[in-house]
Design an enzyme around this catalytic site. Structure first.
Site, PDB file in Angstrom:
ATOM      1  N   LYS A  71      -5.979  -3.368  13.734  1.00  0.00           N
ATOM      2  CA  LYS A  71      -6.884  -3.888  12.946  1.00  0.00           C
ATOM      3  C   LYS A  71      -7.449  -5.266  13.495  1.00  0.00           C
ATOM      4  CE  LYS A  71      -6.689  -1.524   8.433  1.00  0.00           C
ATOM      5  NZ  LYS A  71      -6.653  -1.502   7.213  1.00  0.00           N
ATOM      6  N   ASN A  92     -11.945  -2.987   9.890  1.00  0.00           N
ATOM      7  CA  ASN A  92     -11.292  -1.479   9.864  1.00  0.00           C
ATOM      8  C   ASN A  92     -12.629  -0.540  10.283  1.00  0.00           C
ATOM      9  OD1 ASN A  92     -12.991  -1.847   7.331  1.00  0.00           O
ATOM     10  ND2 ASN A  92     -11.881  -0.254   6.372  1.00  0.00           N
ATOM     11  N   GLY A 133       0.972  -9.062   3.956  1.00  0.00           N
ATOM     12  CA  GLY A 133       0.645  -8.276   5.006  1.00  0.00           C
ATOM     13  C   GLY A 133      -0.928  -7.991   5.353  1.00  0.00           C
ATOM     14  N   ALA A 135      -3.128  -5.933   4.443  1.00  0.00           N
ATOM     15  CA  ALA A 135      -3.868  -5.542   3.014  1.00  0.00           C
ATOM     16  C   ALA A 135      -4.099  -6.642   2.322  1.00  0.00           C
ATOM     17  CB  ALA A 135      -3.332  -4.207   2.629  1.00  0.00           C
ATOM     18  N   TYR A 232      -1.750   4.811  -2.176  1.00  0.00           N
ATOM     19  CA  TYR A 232      -2.669   5.889  -2.630  1.00  0.00           C
ATOM     20  C   TYR A 232      -2.121   6.721  -3.637  1.00  0.00           C
ATOM     21  CZ  TYR A 232      -3.613   4.463   2.383  1.00  0.00           C
ATOM     22  OH  TYR A 232      -3.967   3.943   3.536  1.00  0.00           O
TER      23      TYR A 232
HETATM   24  P1  NAP Z   1       1.951  -4.708   6.067  1.00  0.00           P
HETATM   25  O1  NAP Z   1       0.955  -5.506   6.902  1.00  0.00           O
HETATM   26  O2  NAP Z   1       2.996  -4.012   6.853  1.00  0.00           O
HETATM   27  O3  NAP Z   1       2.508  -5.622   5.031  1.00  0.00           O
HETATM   28  C1  NAP Z   1       3.445  -5.064   3.831  1.00  0.00           C
HETATM   29  C2  NAP Z   1       3.786  -6.291   2.909  1.00  0.00           C
HETATM   30  O4  NAP Z   1       4.946  -5.989   2.068  1.00  0.00           O
HETATM   31  C3  NAP Z   1       4.608  -7.527   3.842  1.00  0.00           C
HETATM   32  O5  NAP Z   1       4.211  -8.617   3.334  1.00  0.00           O
HETATM   33  C4  NAP Z   1       5.981  -7.101   3.529  1.00  0.00           C
HETATM   34  O6  NAP Z   1       6.995  -8.143   3.658  1.00  0.00           O
HETATM   35  C5  NAP Z   1       5.970  -6.671   2.172  1.00  0.00           C
HETATM   36  N1  NAP Z   1       7.065  -5.969   1.769  1.00  0.00           N
HETATM   37  C6  NAP Z   1       7.425  -4.625   2.542  1.00  0.00           C
HETATM   38  N2  NAP Z   1       8.776  -4.187   1.898  1.00  0.00           N
HETATM   39  C7  NAP Z   1       8.923  -4.985   1.107  1.00  0.00           C
HETATM   40  C8  NAP Z   1       9.931  -4.920  -0.253  1.00  0.00           C
HETATM   41  N3  NAP Z   1      10.931  -4.031  -0.261  1.00  0.00           N
HETATM   42  N4  NAP Z   1       9.844  -6.137  -1.020  1.00  0.00           N
HETATM   43  C9  NAP Z   1       9.211  -6.785  -0.842  1.00  0.00           C
HETATM   44  N5  NAP Z   1       8.057  -6.982   0.023  1.00  0.00           N
HETATM   45  C10 NAP Z   1       7.909  -6.098   0.857  1.00  0.00           C
HETATM   46  O7  NAP Z   1       1.210  -3.504   5.535  1.00  0.00           O
HETATM   47  P2  NAP Z   1      -0.460  -3.301   4.847  1.00  0.00           P
HETATM   48  O8  NAP Z   1      -1.138  -2.727   6.094  1.00  0.00           O
HETATM   49  O9  NAP Z   1      -0.579  -4.857   4.338  1.00  0.00           O
HETATM   50  O10 NAP Z   1       0.037  -2.426   3.964  1.00  0.00           O
HETATM   51  C11 NAP Z   1       0.615  -2.525   2.793  1.00  0.00           C
HETATM   52  C12 NAP Z   1       0.264  -1.247   1.740  1.00  0.00           C
HETATM   53  O11 NAP Z   1      -0.948  -1.313   1.297  1.00  0.00           O
HETATM   54  C13 NAP Z   1       0.733  -0.028   2.192  1.00  0.00           C
HETATM   55  O12 NAP Z   1       1.473   0.767   1.287  1.00  0.00           O
HETATM   56  C14 NAP Z   1      -0.720   0.583   2.681  1.00  0.00           C
HETATM   57  O13 NAP Z   1      -0.629   2.034   2.595  1.00  0.00           O
HETATM   58  C15 NAP Z   1      -1.445   0.159   1.666  1.00  0.00           C
HETATM   59  N6  NAP Z   1      -3.035   0.115   1.941  1.00  0.00           N
HETATM   60  C16 NAP Z   1      -3.776   0.703   1.191  1.00  0.00           C
HETATM   61  C17 NAP Z   1      -4.986   0.805   1.267  1.00  0.00           C
HETATM   62  C18 NAP Z   1      -6.217   1.463   0.553  1.00  0.00           C
HETATM   63  O14 NAP Z   1      -7.218   1.755   0.993  1.00  0.00           O
HETATM   64  N7  NAP Z   1      -5.771   1.845  -0.699  1.00  0.00           N
HETATM   65  C19 NAP Z   1      -5.832   0.094   2.325  1.00  0.00           C
HETATM   66  C20 NAP Z   1      -4.873  -0.731   3.388  1.00  0.00           C
HETATM   67  C21 NAP Z   1      -3.572  -0.579   2.885  1.00  0.00           C
HETATM   68  P3  NAP Z   1       8.118  -8.588   4.816  1.00  0.00           P
HETATM   69  O15 NAP Z   1       7.352  -9.011   6.085  1.00  0.00           O
HETATM   70  O16 NAP Z   1       8.845  -9.619   4.216  1.00  0.00           O
HETATM   71  O17 NAP Z   1       8.681  -7.162   4.919  1.00  0.00           O
END
Ligand code: NAP
Length: 283
Positions: A71, A92, A133, A135, A232
């Site tokens: 992205k 995206n 992250g 999102a 989701y």
């Molecule tokens: P990402 O860039 O990997 O970011 C994930 C974030 O969650 C990071 O800040 C990470 O922190 C934190 N995290 C992970 N495990 C954790 C835990 N056990 N406790 C506390 N913080 C934790 O992922 P992303 O792309 O942002 O996506 C995140 C979520 O959003 C996913 O589930 C994805 O499927 C969903 N999403 C949904 C849509 C939609 O259309 N509905 C769109 C985009 C994303 P650390 O760096 O400290 O690990």
């Protein structure tokens, strides 16, 4: 689906890509409207990204979605990037127009759409956003620029990463104030918050019985609050916690379908059949 020499190609690039739901609901929408398009998943390695733009142009791919981990990395290959995508730092949705590549971020519109259906005074609401992250960046820009929230509070478990996240906004002209807090400070803010957004993956697939909130923290959610999970699944533990407090809940399928519907309209010029797209997620 009847593919001929005239069929126009759409798709999604990412790595891994096999779990993406987008081919399912985009092809369902194409079929329902009887359009001569096909939407194909492409697993693309980072080192192949630059060449991909040349190849896609050569074979006349009309547009595509971009997912993890590309992205941010696609930005240098685009001729035109929307303001919101630039602020988020992530694209995206990409399309080809008169030989030039355009990019935007429809995650942001997908995220705010279900919120806009609720009658709230956003200028008085300070969202709490769990996670920093990719999102989370779309959520921050959506709350600030499109909803008009005056401040967004971000919570994370790593202080150094939180600080990097806060500083990353310094050069943008984001309207809202961005404040960052460590996870253990959540309990101080939940009782006063009207919108809590989970952008962490805690609660998805193998973690379905986990929530970013402890039972004690979740018991502080106000009845008038909105608990919004980007995951989701229709019923994560975080959403169930919100529901048991009487809060309004929104699951990530709303955002997923809306971001896809907006991309569909950009590529085909047609309104996407959103309810049919949504149904494919639960078959
Ligand atoms: P990402 O860039 O990997 O970011 C994930 C974030 O969650 C990071 O800040 C990470 O922190 C934190 N995290 C992970 N495990 C954790 C835990 N056990 N406790 C506390 N913080 C934790 O992922 P992303 O792309 O942002 O996506 C995140 C979520 O959003 C996913 O589930 C994805 O499927 C969903 N999403 C949904 C849509 C939609 O259309 N509905 C769109 C985009 C994303 P650390 O760096 O400290 O690990």
């Amino acid at each position: 689906m009847h593919i001929t020499g005239k069929t126009k190609i759409l798709g999604i690039i990412g790595n891994p890509i096999e779990h993406s739901m987008s081919p399912i609901f985009q092809n369902a929408a194409i079929a329902l409207l009887g359009l001569d398009y096909v939407y194909v998943p492409f697993a693309v390695k980072k080192e192949d990204l630059e060449g991909l733009f040349t190849t896609f142009k050569a074979v006349d791919v009309r547009g595509f979605n971009v997912t993890i981990p590309h992205k941010e990395s696609v930005l240098p290959f685009l001729h035109h990037v929307s303001d919101t995508a630039r602020k988020i730092g992530a694209v995206n949705t990409v399309w080809l127009n008169q030989g030039e590549w355009y990019g935007t971020n429809t995650d942001i519109d997908g995220f705010i759409y279900p919120l806009q259906q609720l009658n709230r005074n956003w200028s008085e609401i300070t969202p709490l956003v769990l996670g920093y992250g990719g999102a989370s960046r779309a959520v921050v820009v959506g709350c600030s620029e499109l909803l008009g929230c005056p401040e967004v509070k971000i919570f994370g478990r790593n202080k150094a990463k939180l600080e990097i996240f806060r500083e990353s906004w310094a050069k943008t002209d984001l309207k809202a104030k961005i404040s960052v807090y460590s996870w253990d400070e959540l309990s101080n803010f939940i009782p006063h918050s009207s919108l809590i957004v989970n952008t962490t993956p805690v609660g998805m697939s193998s973690l379905t019985d986990e929530s970013p909130l402890t039972p004690q923290q979740s018991s502080l959610i106000k009845q008038s609050a909105i608990a919004y999970d980007l995951i989701y699944n229709r019923s994560t533990l975080f959403l169930r916690q919100g529901k048991s407090q009487g809060a309004t809940t929104i699951d990530g399928s709303e955002m997923l379908i809306k971001q896809g519907a907006i991309a569909f309209k950009i590529w085909t010029g047609k309104d996407a059949p959103e309810s049919a797209m949504r149904e494919t997620l639960y078959i």
